[in-house]
Design a protein around this motif. Structure first.
Motif, mmCIF file in Angstrom:
data_model
loop_
_atom_site.group_PDB
_atom_site.id
_atom_site.type_symbol
_atom_site.label_atom_id
_atom_site.label_comp_id
_atom_site.label_asym_id
_atom_site.label_seq_id
_atom_site.Cartn_x
_atom_site.Cartn_y
_atom_site.Cartn_z
ATOM 1 N N LEU A 1 27.283 37.189 43.430
ATOM 2 C CA LEU A 1 28.195 36.293 42.722
ATOM 3 C C LEU A 1 29.462 37.055 42.365
ATOM 4 N N GLU A 2 30.591 36.489 42.723
ATOM 5 C CA GLU A 2 31.866 37.148 42.438
ATOM 6 C C GLU A 2 32.055 37.350 40.940
ATOM 7 N N ALA A 3 31.646 36.344 40.151
ATOM 8 C CA ALA A 3 31.819 36.449 38.701
ATOM 9 C C ALA A 3 30.979 37.584 38.133
ATOM 10 N N GLU A 4 29.777 37.792 38.698
ATOM 11 C CA GLU A 4 28.919 38.866 38.202
ATOM 12 C C GLU A 4 29.516 40.231 38.544
ATOM 13 N N ILE A 5 30.086 40.378 39.735
ATOM 14 C CA ILE A 5 30.724 41.638 40.131
ATOM 15 C C ILE A 5 31.904 41.943 39.213
ATOM 16 N N GLU A 6 32.749 40.927 38.962
ATOM 17 C CA GLU A 6 33.918 41.133 38.111
ATOM 18 C C GLU A 6 33.502 41.501 36.695
ATOM 19 N N PHE B 1 32.798 46.689 46.016
ATOM 20 C CA PHE B 1 31.637 47.476 46.408
ATOM 21 C C PHE B 1 31.441 48.677 45.492
ATOM 22 N N GLU B 2 32.529 49.171 44.910
ATOM 23 C CA GLU B 2 32.440 50.332 44.022
ATOM 24 C C GLU B 2 31.516 50.065 42.834
ATOM 25 N N VAL B 3 31.376 48.775 42.436
ATOM 26 C CA VAL B 3 30.504 48.432 41.316
ATOM 27 C C VAL B 3 29.068 48.863 41.594
#
Length: 733
Positions: free
Chosen positions: A79-84, A102-104
């Motif tokens: 999920l984009e929101a979870e990554i952000e 990906f760094e996350v």
């Protein structure tokens, strides 16, 4: 691309070859291990591009090899929101050759240690599930980073278990008492509400059985039937009286459920219960206000009519005669005018006491109102002549007792007399209205005879019986001749917006004036004609709902249909309702069936079962004329009603009669407590409407909002109600 690790992507390509093994052999071994692993494995290069995707991962996420390999892992599964969100929580410098998203995933890797975190994965079909993700760095023999390896496990089961445990913990802290026992009924655990309610602490309860709470009010048969039902159905609920540690006895609403393991073996019982003392008290108060005269404590007219109905049913079976005596105090107004109403009230209380002393235990003495009393005698014999003699003897006893002096003021004796009219009955040989009318006619004859006397209804009764027989004959032909018509009366909410209507039956003979339901429905009930008539009403109402569905102004309005107890008890009643709904393609939630309290007294399980079947398809139920019957509040909880209708007899005098006002307030408060919609019927004045709104009533019906009219006239009057509500569940507002 083949579903294998390409030679150029083998993570062992740049590693030293093990002794005795060539590089291709080691890649094949590695491929076999990854392909047969029990967890999802995804390998990427240093930029997050997928270079390997094993079968478990393909099955878990629903993607084929060709859809994933060569793509950025973060943009596919996460999920984009979870990554952000996680990126904002991390404070690190991004490497130039690594994508920011990906760094996350790799930011927490350090000193060859794997990173373990919980993430949300997104399947190809869009569904989401939690995973435990372990990310490790892949390095060659010279320590250079060549990629990353992710191993994921679906932890949905663990998340559900944690949620269930949280819910269970929260439920255990509820206001309802909870008790958990083992299969031998030994108490294992109780919640704080249990201690508050019973007085027993958790330590005092452990290892004991629920028998410690027995009040002694229930016999062994009660508990045997309770456990038999529990063992047969897996659950039981009902009203039970229990005893607190302090010795006090209280009523509770108890629910017991079995708990079984995966093999079906009984492991525990879970009981929940709550104190319903307040409900019982409210029930008692409503009952007293509704059925007993507050001055004399005698049954009032409502209760008398209920008992009269039961006596007529019993008399029909036994062929025993009964008698109705109407007693009117002679010149009572003179006493009120000369000595005052307080003295008059004391006289009425003494009259009530003397009436009780003159009748048998199974008979009924009631106050009809003012200075008029009614006595009902039962089981006077199977012959009219003998019954007349016995009734006359009781009437004379009452008359002579009332002739005795009354001490209504200190040292002042007051002499009074009474006139008495008597009418005999046997079963359903005459209607209740006819019986009361006959006794009233006999009373007037007693007054005409000079008062202080007893008179019986004479042979003029035959005229009434002949009229009834003629009406019955015409009624039997009315349905086949299409002489019945349906009228409709509006129901509105507190903002006077139209939410639905009640169908009302009328009889229009071709050669006479229209006949109201009060003049033929009782006869239809007695003769059984109410069943085919009720079927016709149901079908006609569904046909009207179908026509309304095509009109935006009416398509969200519901129709309520009165169903008699006799019609509801038909074995195929549920099939009749379903057939009518299907035949006319009607939304079931727009049909409301109104039942009376008399239906709830017999075959409770059968009634509940029928109601549940219809409720499951959307049909709704309303309890009509609430407050005039015997339905107890705790008993009422067993039925899936969504609405109570306050009888018009209570509404009529709420502005002037404090007893009726108290009853209405109690019913509204009780309905709101039980989450039941309350409808006041018979609203005729603005004062009544204001009073009802102020005390929480939300729905209304009566002449103030519209009289019963034909469907065509009703549809023409829609503009007068303003805009209809938008929700199809508007009747619950």
């Amino acid at each position: 691309m083949a579903d294998r690790i390409p030679s150029g992507a083998c993570v062992l390509t740049e590693l030293e070859v093990a002794p005795g093994k060539t590089l291709p052999e080691l890649c094949e071994i590695q491929h076999a291990i990854l392909e047969n692993a029990g967890r999802a494995i995804i390998a990427t290069d240093t930029t997050g591009t997928v270079i390997y995707f094993n079968p478990v991962a393909r099955h878990m996420l629903g993607y084929a090899w060709s859809e994933v390999v060569g793509q950025q892992v973060a943009s596919i599964f996460h999920l984009e929101a979870e990554i952000e969100s996680r990126a904002r929580l991390l404070s690190f410098e991004l490497e130039r050759d690594v994508r920011p998203d990906f760094e996350v995933f790799v930011a927490r890797l350090a000193d060859n240690q794997a990173a373990h975190e919980e993430w949300t994965y997104v399947r190809k079909d869009g569904s989401q599930f939690p995973v435990e993700l372990t990310v490790s760095a892949l390095k060659d023999s010279r320590g250079r980073l060549i990629g990353y390896l992710g191993i994921a496990s679906d932890i949905s089961w663990r998340t559900r278990l944690e949620q269930d445990m949280q819910i269970a913990a929260l439920a255990f802290k509820s206001q309802a008492a909870i008790m958990v026992t083992d299969a031998e009924r030994r108490i294992l655990r109780v919640n704080p509400a249990f201690t508050t309610l019973t007085g027993y602490s958790a330590e005092e309860s452990m290892g004991r059985t629920p028998a410690m709470l027995k009040s002694g009010r229930h016999d062994a048969m009660f508990y045997r039937q309770m456990w038999d039902s529990l063992n047969a159905n897996g659950h039981w609920q009902g009203e039970v009286w229990n005893r607190r540690k302090s010795g006090g006895i209280f009523p509770e609403w108890l629910t017991i459920s079995e708990v079984r393991d995966d093999r079906g073996m009984l492991t525990h019982y879970v009981s929940t219960f709550s104190d319903i003392s307040d409900l019982k008290l409210a029930e008692s108060e409503i009952h007293n206000l509704a059925f007993f005269d507050p001055l004399t404590a005698l049954p009032n007219r409502r209760l008398l009519l209920n008992r009269l109905g039961l006596a007529r049913v019993a008399g029909k079976r036994s062929q025993q005669f009964g008698a109705l005596l109407i007693i009117d105090l002679d010149h009572f107004k003179n006493l009120n005018d000369t000595l005052g109403h307080d003295v008059g009230d004391r006289l009425l209380v003494e009259v009530a006491r003397r009436l009780r002393a003159c009748i048998r235990e199974g008979d009924t003495a009631a106050r009809q109102g003012g200075d008029e009393f009614i006595v009902m005698l039962e089981d006077l014999g199977s012959e009219a002549e003998i019954a007349s003699i016995q009734a006359e003897a009781v009437a004379e006893k009452i008359r002579l007792s009332l002739n005795e002096p009354f001490l209504v003021c200190p040292d002042i004796q007051h002499f009074h007399s009474a006139s008495i009219g008597v009418s005999l009955f046997c079963g359903h040989d005459k209607t209740t209205e006819a019986l009361l009318k006959q006794a009233d006619i006999a009373l007037y004859k007693a007054k005409d005879a000079g008062r202080n006397s007893v008179r019986f209804f004479d042979s003029a009764m035959q005229t009434a019986l002949d009229t009834r027989a003629s009406l019955e004959s015409r009624l039997r032909r009315a349905l086949s001749r299409n002489e019945f018509v349906l009228y409709v009366q509006a129901q509105v909410n507190s903002a006077r917006q139209l939410i639905g209507a009640e169908t009302l039956l009328r009889w229009q003979p071709p050669d006479g004036a229209m006949i109201g339901p009060a003049d033929f429905i009782p006869l239809a009930e007695e003769t059984g004609l109410i069943v085919p008539i009720g079927t016709w009403v149901l079908d006609t109402a569904c046909a009207q709902l179908r026509r309304w569905a095509d009109n935006p102004a009416t398509q969200r309005l519901y129709l309520s249909v009165n169903v008699s107890a006799r019609q509801f008890r038909q074995p195929d009643f549920v099939d009749q309702v379903q057939a009518a709904l299907t035949r006319h393609a009607v939304q079931p939630k727009l049909l409301k069936l109104e039942l009376t309290e008399s239906l709830l007294l017999d075959n409770v399980e059968g009634v509940v079962a029928k109601m549940q079947v219809l409720r499951e398809i959307g049909v709704r139920f309303s309890l009509d004329d609430f407050g005039t019957g015997y339905a107890s509040l705790s008993y009422l909880k067993r039925f899936p009603f969504e609405q109570l209708k306050v009888d018009r007899s209570f509404i009529r005098d709420i502005a002037v009669d404090p007893d009726d006002a108290a009853i209405v307030r109690a019913i509204i408060a009780m309905g709101n407590t039980l989450r039941l919609n309350v409808v006041a019927e018979g609203v005729e004045s603005e004062a009544q409407h204001r009073y009802l709104v102020e005390h929480g009533c939300t729905c209304f019906q009566g002449y103030l909002f519209g009289r019963p009219i034909a469907f065509a006239d009703f549809e023409e009057s829609l503009a007068g109600y303003g805009q209809p509500l938008e929700t199809p569940d508007n009747w619950m507002i």
